[in-house]
Write a protein that holds these residues in place. Sequence first.
Motif, PDB file in Angstrom:
ATOM      1  N   ALA A  20       0.837  -1.207   0.000  1.00  0.00           N
ATOM      2  CA  ALA A  20       0.000   0.000   0.000  1.00  0.00           C
ATOM      3  C   ALA A  20       0.870   1.254   0.000  1.00  0.00           C
ATOM      4  O   ALA A  20       0.570   2.231  -0.707  1.00  0.00           O
ATOM      5  N   ARG A  21       1.946   1.239   0.779  1.00  0.00           N
ATOM      6  CA  ARG A  21       2.843   2.401   0.823  1.00  0.00           C
ATOM      7  C   ARG A  21       3.536   2.607  -0.527  1.00  0.00           C
ATOM      8  O   ARG A  21       3.721   3.744  -0.982  1.00  0.00           O
ATOM      9  N   ALA A  22       3.918   1.496  -1.171  1.00  0.00           N
ATOM     10  CA  ALA A  22       4.590   1.595  -2.469  1.00  0.00           C
ATOM     11  C   ALA A  22       3.655   2.183  -3.523  1.00  0.00           C
ATOM     12  O   ALA A  22       4.076   3.016  -4.343  1.00  0.00           O
ATOM     13  N   ILE A  23       2.396   1.762  -3.514  1.00  0.00           N
ATOM     14  CA  ILE A  23       1.424   2.320  -4.462  1.00  0.00           C
ATOM     15  C   ILE A  23       1.201   3.804  -4.180  1.00  0.00           C
ATOM     16  O   ILE A  23       1.148   4.630  -5.100  1.00  0.00           O
ATOM     17  N   ALA A  24       1.091   4.152  -2.901  1.00  0.00           N
ATOM     18  CA  ALA A  24       0.862   5.555  -2.539  1.00  0.00           C
ATOM     19  C   ALA A  24       2.032   6.432  -2.982  1.00  0.00           C
ATOM     20  O   ALA A  24       1.832   7.552  -3.486  1.00  0.00           O
ATOM     21  N   ALA A  25       3.263   5.913  -2.816  1.00  0.00           N
ATOM     22  CA  ALA A  25       4.435   6.690  -3.241  1.00  0.00           C
ATOM     23  C   ALA A  25       4.430   6.892  -4.748  1.00  0.00           C
ATOM     24  O   ALA A  25       4.761   7.978  -5.248  1.00  0.00           O
ATOM     25  N   TYR A  26       4.046   5.849  -5.460  1.00  0.00           N
ATOM     26  CA  TYR A  26       3.979   5.961  -6.927  1.00  0.00           C
ATOM     27  C   TYR A  26       2.926   6.973  -7.361  1.00  0.00           C
ATOM     28  O   TYR A  26       3.181   7.840  -8.223  1.00  0.00           O
ATOM     29  N   THR A  27       1.745   6.901  -6.793  1.00  0.00           N
ATOM     30  CA  THR A  27       0.668   7.803  -7.217  1.00  0.00           C
ATOM     31  C   THR A  27       1.010   9.264  -6.886  1.00  0.00           C
ATOM     32  O   THR A  27       0.588  10.178  -7.597  1.00  0.00           O
ATOM     33  N   ARG A  28       1.780   9.499  -5.803  1.00  0.00           N
ATOM     34  CA  ARG A  28       2.178  10.873  -5.463  1.00  0.00           C
ATOM     35  C   ARG A  28       3.147  11.439  -6.502  1.00  0.00           C
ATOM     36  O   ARG A  28       3.111  12.626  -6.821  1.00  0.00           O
ATOM     37  N   HIS A  29       4.002  10.580  -7.036  1.00  0.00           N
ATOM     38  CA  HIS A  29       5.043  11.053  -7.949  1.00  0.00           C
ATOM     39  C   HIS A  29       4.644  10.982  -9.428  1.00  0.00           C
ATOM     40  O   HIS A  29       5.248  11.654 -10.259  1.00  0.00           O
ATOM     41  N   CYS A  30       3.656  10.159  -9.753  1.00  0.00           N
ATOM     42  CA  CYS A  30       3.311   9.949 -11.159  1.00  0.00           C
ATOM     43  C   CYS A  30       2.846  11.254 -11.815  1.00  0.00           C
ATOM     44  O   CYS A  30       1.918  11.912 -11.313  1.00  0.00           O
ATOM     45  N   PRO A  31       3.428  11.636 -12.933  1.00  0.00           N
ATOM     46  CA  PRO A  31       3.053  12.902 -13.590  1.00  0.00           C
ATOM     47  C   PRO A  31       1.807  12.786 -14.449  1.00  0.00           C
ATOM     48  O   PRO A  31       1.319  13.805 -14.965  1.00  0.00           O
ATOM     49  N   HIS A  32       1.298  11.578 -14.630  1.00  0.00           N
ATOM     50  CA  HIS A  32       0.141  11.371 -15.505  1.00  0.00           C
ATOM     51  C   HIS A  32      -1.135  11.263 -14.674  1.00  0.00           C
ATOM     52  O   HIS A  32      -1.124  10.742 -13.552  1.00  0.00           O
ATOM     53  N   GLU A  33      -2.232  11.728 -15.238  1.00  0.00           N
ATOM     54  CA  GLU A  33      -3.518  11.644 -14.554  1.00  0.00           C
ATOM     55  C   GLU A  33      -3.951  10.187 -14.432  1.00  0.00           C
ATOM     56  O   GLU A  33      -3.983   9.452 -15.423  1.00  0.00           O
ATOM     57  N   LEU A  34      -4.299   9.775 -13.232  1.00  0.00           N
ATOM     58  CA  LEU A  34      -4.688   8.383 -12.977  1.00  0.00           C
ATOM     59  C   LEU A  34      -6.186   8.318 -12.739  1.00  0.00           C
ATOM     60  O   LEU A  34      -6.643   8.174 -11.606  1.00  0.00           O
ATOM     61  N   SER A  35      -6.960   8.432 -13.809  1.00  0.00           N
ATOM     62  CA  SER A  35      -8.420   8.362 -13.679  1.00  0.00           C
ATOM     63  C   SER A  35      -8.841   6.932 -13.364  1.00  0.00           C
ATOM     64  O   SER A  35      -8.113   5.973 -13.625  1.00  0.00           O
ATOM     65  N   ALA A  36     -10.040   6.788 -12.820  1.00  0.00           N
ATOM     66  CA  ALA A  36     -10.497   5.511 -12.294  1.00  0.00           C
ATOM     67  C   ALA A  36     -10.484   4.388 -13.327  1.00  0.00           C
ATOM     68  O   ALA A  36     -10.171   3.242 -13.010  1.00  0.00           O
ATOM     69  N   ALA A  37     -10.825   4.699 -14.580  1.00  0.00           N
ATOM     70  CA  ALA A  37     -10.961   3.651 -15.591  1.00  0.00           C
ATOM     71  C   ALA A  37      -9.675   3.376 -16.356  1.00  0.00           C
ATOM     72  O   ALA A  37      -9.602   2.398 -17.115  1.00  0.00           O
ATOM     73  N   ASP A  38      -8.648   4.178 -16.167  1.00  0.00           N
ATOM     74  CA  ASP A  38      -7.413   4.029 -16.925  1.00  0.00           C
ATOM     75  C   ASP A  38      -6.401   3.171 -16.167  1.00  0.00           C
ATOM     76  O   ASP A  38      -6.495   3.018 -14.943  1.00  0.00           O
ATOM     77  N   PRO A  39      -5.419   2.623 -16.882  1.00  0.00           N
ATOM     78  CA  PRO A  39      -4.413   1.784 -16.211  1.00  0.00           C
ATOM     79  C   PRO A  39      -3.703   2.539 -15.089  1.00  0.00           C
ATOM     80  O   PRO A  39      -3.373   3.723 -15.229  1.00  0.00           O
ATOM     81  N   LEU A  40      -3.468   1.848 -13.992  1.00  0.00           N
ATOM     82  CA  LEU A  40      -2.779   2.462 -12.864  1.00  0.00           C
ATOM     83  C   LEU A  40      -1.306   2.690 -13.181  1.00  0.00           C
ATOM     84  O   LEU A  40      -0.763   3.767 -12.895  1.00  0.00           O
ATOM     85  N   PHE A  41      -0.673   1.685 -13.775  1.00  0.00           N
ATOM     86  CA  PHE A  41       0.762   1.782 -14.032  1.00  0.00           C
ATOM     87  C   PHE A  41       1.018   2.245 -15.465  1.00  0.00           C
ATOM     88  O   PHE A  41       0.520   1.636 -16.415  1.00  0.00           O
ATOM     89  N   ARG A  42       1.823   3.300 -15.591  1.00  0.00           N
ATOM     90  CA  ARG A  42       2.019   3.943 -16.887  1.00  0.00           C
ATOM     91  C   ARG A  42       3.468   3.853 -17.348  1.00  0.00           C
ATOM     92  O   ARG A  42       4.400   3.842 -16.540  1.00  0.00           O
TER      93      ARG A  42
END
Length: 307
Positions: free
Chosen positions: A199-221
């Motif tokens: 959970a912490r690893a996912i949270a760190a990724y989502t904080r740093h990811c420069p791409h919009e992570l909308s609900a229906a789109d792939p999480l990992f870019r």
Amino acid sequence: MTLSLSPALRDALERWLAERRGLDGAAENTIAAYQTDVAGFLGFIARHLGGAAGVDQIAGLTQSDLRAWMAHERGRGVAARSLARALSAVRQFVRWLAPRHGFDATVVLSARSPKYQRKLPRPLSTDAARDVLDGVAEHGQQPWVAARDTAVVTLMYGCGLRVSEALSLTGRDAAPGQVLRITGKGGRERIVPVLPAAARAIAAYTRHCPHELSAADPLFRGVRGGPLSRREVAKVMERTRLSLGLPASATPHALRHSFATHLLNAGGDLRAIQELLGHASLQSTQVYTAVDTARLMQVYNAAHPRA
């Protein structure tokens, strides 16, 4: 398909594949494998019998015809394991075809599958798995890529996910909570617990990811914003294993093997591990007991004074 098939048999094959896709929820890779295996068999039968293959030809198959096909496949270098897979696909197709055209499928269904030595999974040691989790971020070209790679690898090892399952997560999984709902092979759903580290690893990724992570789109870019590919995950593991001096067996899928093996070594229940992995049968999970036994025998042989 450029096969010498009767229209009825061609239509039957297409309908069977469509049902596997629609009713069974088979993945596209599985559908492609079915099509290749069954089409190869039907193509051989057409050549073997000297004309277009039709339902009547399939209904009249003999053990001799099946042995000729298997001998042909082995003669062109097809491994026993691959041939066993192809025969399984052929059996499934003929089992589906027979009641729809009123013939007995016993000859095909009773054909003996070639024997092969099933390869045991090759998990990482617990120390090597820890080193991979700690070291994968060192190869990320940008901080967010490093965080992404850490999140993917942590999920595969910490939750026992297949690469395809990790990459199928969407933006709605960005805050997974305590569990994730995973759709695996054959459309089978399972609930897997999410470790705090994952959970912490996912949270760190989502904080740093420069791409919009909308609900229906792939999480990992990927770097350009498209879906992260299996090939890129394989490259990440390759760079990491080379830097750590790990063997070539340290692949993305080895993380899933490691998850199961380490749980089993820690006293995990085999049936519970089956559910966590999403295996359809316990037999698929029992292979990890063989890994444990093999490792135990290695230790025994190395330590025994008369070994």
